[in-house]
Design a protein around this motif. Structure first.
Motif, PDB file in Angstrom:
ATOM      1  N   ILE A 230       0.858  -1.195   0.000  1.00 45.56           N
ATOM      2  CA  ILE A 230       0.000   0.000   0.000  1.00 45.56           C
ATOM      3  C   ILE A 230       0.887   1.237   0.000  1.00 45.56           C
ATOM      4  O   ILE A 230       1.880   1.297   0.736  1.00 45.56           O
ATOM      5  CB  ILE A 230      -0.932   0.024   1.234  1.00 45.56           C
ATOM      6  CG1 ILE A 230      -1.892  -1.173   1.224  1.00 45.56           C
ATOM      7  CG2 ILE A 230      -1.725   1.325   1.303  1.00 45.56           C
ATOM      8  CD1 ILE A 230      -2.786  -1.268   2.462  1.00 45.56           C
TER       9      ILE A 230
ATOM     10  N   VAL B 278       0.491   5.256   0.742  1.00 41.45           N
ATOM     11  CA  VAL B 278      -0.372   6.293   1.301  1.00 41.45           C
ATOM     12  C   VAL B 278       0.261   7.641   0.980  1.00 41.45           C
ATOM     13  O   VAL B 278       1.450   7.838   1.247  1.00 41.45           O
ATOM     14  CB  VAL B 278      -0.505   6.141   2.836  1.00 41.45           C
ATOM     15  CG1 VAL B 278      -1.491   7.160   3.391  1.00 41.45           C
ATOM     16  CG2 VAL B 278      -0.924   4.729   3.194  1.00 41.45           C
TER      17      VAL B 278
ATOM     18  N   LEU C 287      -0.331  11.644   1.622  1.00 40.68           N
ATOM     19  CA  LEU C 287      -1.086  12.663   2.352  1.00 40.68           C
ATOM     20  C   LEU C 287      -0.164  13.853   2.615  1.00 40.68           C
ATOM     21  O   LEU C 287       1.053  13.687   2.697  1.00 40.68           O
ATOM     22  CB  LEU C 287      -1.585  12.084   3.688  1.00 40.68           C
ATOM     23  CG  LEU C 287      -2.465  10.825   3.595  1.00 40.68           C
ATOM     24  CD1 LEU C 287      -2.672  10.207   4.973  1.00 40.68           C
ATOM     25  CD2 LEU C 287      -3.802  11.150   2.955  1.00 40.68           C
TER      26      LEU C 287
ATOM     27  N   GLU D  16      -2.636  11.005   8.662  1.00 46.39           N
ATOM     28  CA  GLU D  16      -2.781   9.551   8.707  1.00 46.39           C
ATOM     29  C   GLU D  16      -3.545   9.088   9.946  1.00 46.39           C
ATOM     30  O   GLU D  16      -4.149   8.017   9.944  1.00 46.39           O
ATOM     31  CB  GLU D  16      -1.393   8.870   8.673  1.00 46.39           C
ATOM     32  CG  GLU D  16      -0.608   8.825   9.986  1.00 46.39           C
ATOM     33  CD  GLU D  16      -0.042  10.174  10.426  1.00 46.39           C
ATOM     34  OE1 GLU D  16      -0.164  11.150   9.665  1.00 46.39           O
ATOM     35  OE2 GLU D  16       0.499  10.244  11.541  1.00 46.39           O
TER      36      GLU D  16
ATOM     37  N   VAL E 222      -6.980   6.856   8.631  1.00 47.15           N
ATOM     38  CA  VAL E 222      -6.483   5.655   7.966  1.00 47.15           C
ATOM     39  C   VAL E 222      -5.565   4.791   8.841  1.00 47.15           C
ATOM     40  O   VAL E 222      -5.180   3.705   8.438  1.00 47.15           O
ATOM     41  CB  VAL E 222      -5.778   6.063   6.634  1.00 47.15           C
ATOM     42  CG1 VAL E 222      -4.472   6.777   6.887  1.00 47.15           C
ATOM     43  CG2 VAL E 222      -5.582   4.884   5.690  1.00 47.15           C
ATOM     44  N   SER E 223      -5.253   5.246  10.045  1.00 43.82           N
ATOM     45  CA  SER E 223      -4.266   4.501  10.846  1.00 43.82           C
ATOM     46  C   SER E 223      -4.760   3.107  11.229  1.00 43.82           C
ATOM     47  O   SER E 223      -3.966   2.159  11.278  1.00 43.82           O
ATOM     48  CB  SER E 223      -3.872   5.297  12.094  1.00 43.82           C
ATOM     49  OG  SER E 223      -4.998   5.550  12.907  1.00 43.82           O
TER      50      SER E 223
ATOM     51  N   LEU F   7      -4.382   0.832   8.223  1.00 33.16           N
ATOM     52  CA  LEU F   7      -2.981   0.490   7.978  1.00 33.16           C
ATOM     53  C   LEU F   7      -2.474  -0.511   9.010  1.00 33.16           C
ATOM     54  O   LEU F   7      -1.771  -1.473   8.659  1.00 33.16           O
ATOM     55  CB  LEU F   7      -2.119   1.755   7.992  1.00 33.16           C
ATOM     56  CG  LEU F   7      -2.455   2.779   6.901  1.00 33.16           C
ATOM     57  CD1 LEU F   7      -1.592   4.022   7.057  1.00 33.16           C
ATOM     58  CD2 LEU F   7      -2.301   2.187   5.509  1.00 33.16           C
TER      59      LEU F   7
ATOM     60  N   VAL G  24       3.722  -1.128   3.892  1.00 35.69           N
ATOM     61  CA  VAL G  24       3.118   0.196   3.736  1.00 35.69           C
ATOM     62  C   VAL G  24       4.202   1.266   3.606  1.00 35.69           C
ATOM     63  O   VAL G  24       5.118   1.331   4.425  1.00 35.69           O
ATOM     64  CB  VAL G  24       2.194   0.537   4.924  1.00 35.69           C
ATOM     65  CG1 VAL G  24       1.712   1.986   4.835  1.00 35.69           C
ATOM     66  CG2 VAL G  24       1.000  -0.417   4.968  1.00 35.69           C
TER      67      VAL G  24
ATOM     68  N   TYR H 251       4.401   5.370   3.486  1.00 36.50           N
ATOM     69  CA  TYR H 251       3.645   6.593   3.709  1.00 36.50           C
ATOM     70  C   TYR H 251       4.471   7.763   3.183  1.00 36.50           C
ATOM     71  O   TYR H 251       5.541   8.044   3.709  1.00 36.50           O
ATOM     72  CB  TYR H 251       3.343   6.751   5.201  1.00 36.50           C
ATOM     73  CG  TYR H 251       2.653   8.049   5.612  1.00 36.50           C
ATOM     74  CD1 TYR H 251       1.971   8.855   4.702  1.00 36.50           C
ATOM     75  CD2 TYR H 251       2.669   8.452   6.951  1.00 36.50           C
ATOM     76  CE1 TYR H 251       1.339  10.025   5.106  1.00 36.50           C
ATOM     77  CE2 TYR H 251       2.042   9.617   7.369  1.00 36.50           C
ATOM     78  CZ  TYR H 251       1.381  10.403   6.439  1.00 36.50           C
ATOM     79  OH  TYR H 251       0.767  11.569   6.849  1.00 36.50           O
TER      80      TYR H 251
ATOM     81  N   CYS I 208       4.587  11.553   2.983  1.00 39.46           N
ATOM     82  CA  CYS I 208       3.993  12.728   3.625  1.00 39.46           C
ATOM     83  C   CYS I 208       4.625  13.964   2.981  1.00 39.46           C
ATOM     84  O   CYS I 208       5.835  14.154   3.037  1.00 39.46           O
ATOM     85  CB  CYS I 208       4.250  12.688   5.125  1.00 39.46           C
ATOM     86  SG  CYS I 208       3.338  13.948   6.031  1.00 39.46           S
TER      87      CYS I 208
ATOM     88  N   ILE J  52      -3.754   5.101  -1.176  1.00 35.48           N
ATOM     89  CA  ILE J  52      -4.742   5.798  -0.339  1.00 35.48           C
ATOM     90  C   ILE J  52      -4.356   7.278  -0.285  1.00 35.48           C
ATOM     91  O   ILE J  52      -3.201   7.626  -0.017  1.00 35.48           O
ATOM     92  CB  ILE J  52      -4.794   5.197   1.078  1.00 35.48           C
ATOM     93  CG1 ILE J  52      -5.175   3.716   1.017  1.00 35.48           C
ATOM     94  CG2 ILE J  52      -5.788   5.971   1.951  1.00 35.48           C
ATOM     95  CD1 ILE J  52      -5.169   2.996   2.367  1.00 35.48           C
ATOM     96  N   THR J  53      -5.342   8.154  -0.551  1.00 32.70           N
ATOM     97  CA  THR J  53      -5.085   9.596  -0.527  1.00 32.70           C
ATOM     98  C   THR J  53      -6.390  10.317  -0.213  1.00 32.70           C
ATOM     99  O   THR J  53      -7.392   9.684   0.154  1.00 32.70           O
ATOM    100  CB  THR J  53      -4.482  10.064  -1.875  1.00 32.70           C
ATOM    101  OG1 THR J  53      -4.036  11.416  -1.747  1.00 32.70           O
ATOM    102  CG2 THR J  53      -5.484   9.962  -3.019  1.00 32.70           C
TER     103      THR J  53
END
Lengths: 222, 114
Positions: free
Chosen positions: A5, A7, A9, A15, A19-20, A23, A33, A35, A37, A113-114
């Motif tokens: 995944i 993510v 953002l 997050e 979505v935490s 995840l 995952v 992420y 940022c 995921i966004t």
């Protein structure tokens, strides 16, 4: 769940609420995952109560909070992309989109995921979502990862309909609350929980469900 | 940050007259003002790392304080300042926080870019 995944953002703490739990669940099932940022939340208005951060020290404090939040969730790979808080919409869209494309090409995620562009209130949220959608729309239809988008504008359900992904994350509330509480400059206990500790039932009501809209690209049909 | 000590701030302003300084000046209602309360008008503005030079700088009032800096061709003004820090290398970090602790206004000066 998906094996990888991505993510994307804009702010440390984006997050935490939305979505935490999802995840933490995916990671427990063996998902990798990443992420990404975009900013360090440099322009945040919360400095702690009493204020322990200021405009100059806030980015470094939020970087540490972000890393702690990721550890709480179990995120294996955190990328900080170095954009400036509040300014994402003023960057050249091609530059932001290229940053997303580079990550998608490197990681080949099954799911991204966004934020849902246009329905996510903060201009950085909308610009980030638009960059992700723009990057993935350029890929051939059969090669695209699924996109799950978060939305919370007051008209989002009216226009988009109800979210098609409604996920019970009650079992992952310990990770989720630890993620939220990692962002201590941003969320004081009073604002987060009210003046008293929330009961188990209230916690589940407020944080136990996460909602996403599967993004439908214009050239895709059911 | 600490509640503003007006004497210390005035000393900083006096010590930094007639020198090129980087300024960060900001005022904001927060990006969620209208989302949370439709009667509110969302507004925010900031200017960061512009260079100014003032001939006269003063802090005025009781908390929340006001600051005025007289430049060669104009003025810099800020109202509502409650807290300060002298964070590093001679920065002057001033901010106004509302009753909920959120930053509303900030004025920062430094010989170095922020």
């Amino acid at each position: 769940m998906d094996k990888r995944i991505l993510v994307v953002l804009p702010h440390p703490d984006d997050e935490a609420f939305g979505v935490s739990g999802t995840l933490a669940m995916a990671i427990e099932e063996g998902t990798q995952v990443t992420y990404a940022c975009l900013t360090l939340g440099e322009m945040g208005r919360n400095m702690g109560i009493p204020p322990f951060a200021n405009r100059v020290t806030l980015p470094q404090i939020r970087r540490i909070e972000l890393e702690e939040s990721c550890r709480a969730i179990g995120i294996q790979d955190l990328r900080m992309l170095g954009f400036h808080d509040k300014m994402v919409e003023f960057e050249d869209p091609a530059v932001v989109q290229a940053a997303v494309t580079a990550l998608v090409e490197e990681l080949r995620p099954e799911l991204v995921i966004t934020f849902y562009p246009g329905f996510s209130v903060h201009p950085d949220h909308d610009a980030t979502g638009a960059a992700v959608i723009g990057a993935i729309a350029r890929m051939p239809a059969g090669k695209r990862p699924t996109v799950h988008a978060m939305a919370f504008s007051s008209n989002c359900r009216q226009v988009l309909g109800p979210p098609d992904i409604v996920r019970d994350v009650t079992a992952y509330l310990p990770q989720k609350m630890a993620s939220i509480q990692a962002h201590r400059s941003q969320f004081q206990a009073a604002e987060l929980l009210g003046s008293k500790e929330l009961s188990e039932e209230e916690l589940i009501g407020r944080y136990g469900t996460e909602r996403f809209w599967t993004y439908r690209f214009e050239d895709e049909h059911e | 940050m600490q509640p503003i000590d007006p004497k210390e701030v005035q000393r900083y302003l006096d010590d930094h007259r007639e020198r090129d300084l980087y300024i960060h000046l900001e005022m904001t209602t927060g990006a969620y003002a209208a989302h949370l309360d439709q009667s509110r008008h969302p507004a925010a503005t900031f200017l960061t790392n512009a260079v100014i030079r003032y001939s006269r700088g003063s802090i005025s009032g009781k908390t929340p304080y006001r600051i005025g800096l007289k430049t060669a061709q104009g003025w810099v003004y800020s109202e509502g300042l409650t807290h300060w820090d002298e964070a590093r290398r001679g920065d002057l970090i001033l901010a106004g926080h509302d009753a909920a602790g959120k930053l509303v206004v900030s004025l920062q000066l430094s010989p170095n870019p922020f």
